[in-house]
Design a protein around this motif. Structure first.
Motif, PDB file in Angstrom:
ATOM      1  N   UNK A  86      52.677  17.663  55.323  1.00 45.56           N
ATOM      2  CA  UNK A  86      52.601  16.696  54.227  1.00 45.56           C
ATOM      3  C   UNK A  86      52.638  15.269  54.751  1.00 45.56           C
ATOM      4  N   UNK A  87      51.924  14.393  54.082  1.00 49.38           N
ATOM      5  CA  UNK A  87      51.935  12.974  54.423  1.00 49.38           C
ATOM      6  C   UNK A  87      52.149  12.161  53.146  1.00 49.38           C
ATOM      7  N   UNK A  88      52.504  10.897  53.278  1.00 47.00           N
ATOM      8  CA  UNK A  88      52.810  10.087  52.085  1.00 47.00           C
ATOM      9  C   UNK A  88      51.675  10.044  51.064  1.00 47.00           C
ATOM     10  N   UNK A  89      50.431  10.225  51.506  1.00 46.15           N
ATOM     11  CA  UNK A  89      49.299  10.214  50.575  1.00 46.15           C
ATOM     12  C   UNK A  89      49.287  11.439  49.658  1.00 46.15           C
ATOM     13  N   UNK A  90      50.105  12.421  49.972  1.00 48.50           N
ATOM     14  CA  UNK A  90      50.214  13.610  49.128  1.00 48.50           C
ATOM     15  C   UNK A  90      51.222  13.419  47.998  1.00 48.50           C
ATOM     16  N   UNK A  91      51.903  12.299  47.977  1.00 50.64           N
ATOM     17  CA  UNK A  91      52.872  12.025  46.913  1.00 50.64           C
ATOM     18  C   UNK A  91      52.170  11.964  45.569  1.00 50.64           C
ATOM     19  N   UNK A  92      52.630  12.787  44.627  1.00 51.99           N
ATOM     20  CA  UNK A  92      51.998  12.866  43.309  1.00 51.99           C
ATOM     21  C   UNK A  92      52.782  13.824  42.431  1.00 51.99           C
ATOM     22  N   UNK A  93      52.414  13.839  41.172  1.00 54.01           N
ATOM     23  CA  UNK A  93      52.865  14.896  40.272  1.00 54.01           C
ATOM     24  C   UNK A  93      51.835  16.016  40.358  1.00 54.01           C
ATOM     25  N   UNK A  94      52.300  17.204  40.687  1.00 55.35           N
ATOM     26  CA  UNK A  94      51.417  18.358  40.842  1.00 55.35           C
ATOM     27  C   UNK A  94      51.534  19.260  39.618  1.00 55.35           C
ATOM     28  N   UNK A  95      50.386  19.675  39.081  1.00 55.15           N
ATOM     29  CA  UNK A  95      50.365  20.533  37.900  1.00 55.15           C
ATOM     30  C   UNK A  95      49.458  21.722  38.141  1.00 55.15           C
ATOM     31  N   UNK A  96      49.892  22.868  37.687  1.00 55.75           N
ATOM     32  CA  UNK A  96      48.982  24.011  37.726  1.00 55.75           C
ATOM     33  C   UNK A  96      48.276  24.116  36.388  1.00 55.75           C
ATOM     34  N   UNK A  97      47.111  24.714  36.403  1.00 53.37           N
ATOM     35  CA  UNK A  97      46.306  24.835  35.196  1.00 53.37           C
ATOM     36  C   UNK A  97      45.550  26.144  35.219  1.00 53.37           C
TER      37      UNK A  97
END
Length: 119
Positions: A86-97
């Protein structure tokens, strides 16, 4: 109606790994294409990876290819996202759909855990 409940987010350091889980509440879960999306602050939501009913990956975002792996267990009505390096650019809210196809429509969404990667 399908309810999706994610778990596994958190704060990690660059280079660490994290595994997200998404549990569905409906037996017909296995008929859906499943995807993981993410939305970083100030950016649009993007599809990270998608998987069809038999576990075949149908889409991978270029920046995560080779680092993220999506899998599903239809017997448990669950999908997973294994995130490595993982790197800082992967920072996010992750949602499954859950959806009809990789191109959509995406009919059902989870709330999304926050993933924060510090440098």
């Amino acid at each position: 109606q399908v309810q999706l409940v994610e778990s596994g987010g958190g704060l990690v350091q660059a280079g660490d790994s994290l595994r997200l889980s998404c549990a569905a509440t409906r037996r017909s879960f296995s008929t859906y294409v499943m995807g993981w999306f993410r939305q970083a602050p100030g950016k649009e939501r993007e599809l990270v990876t998608a998987i069809n009913w038999n576990g075949r990956t149908t889409y991978d975002l270029g920046s995560v290819r080779g680092r993220f792996t999506m899998s599903r267990d239809n017997a448990k009505n669950a999908v997973y996202l294994q995130m490595n390096s993982l790197n800082p650019e992967d920072t996010a809210v992750y949602s499954c759909a859950a959806g009809v196809s990789t191109d959509g429509p995406w009919n059902y969404w989870g709330q999304g855990p926050q993933v924060t990667v510090s440098s």
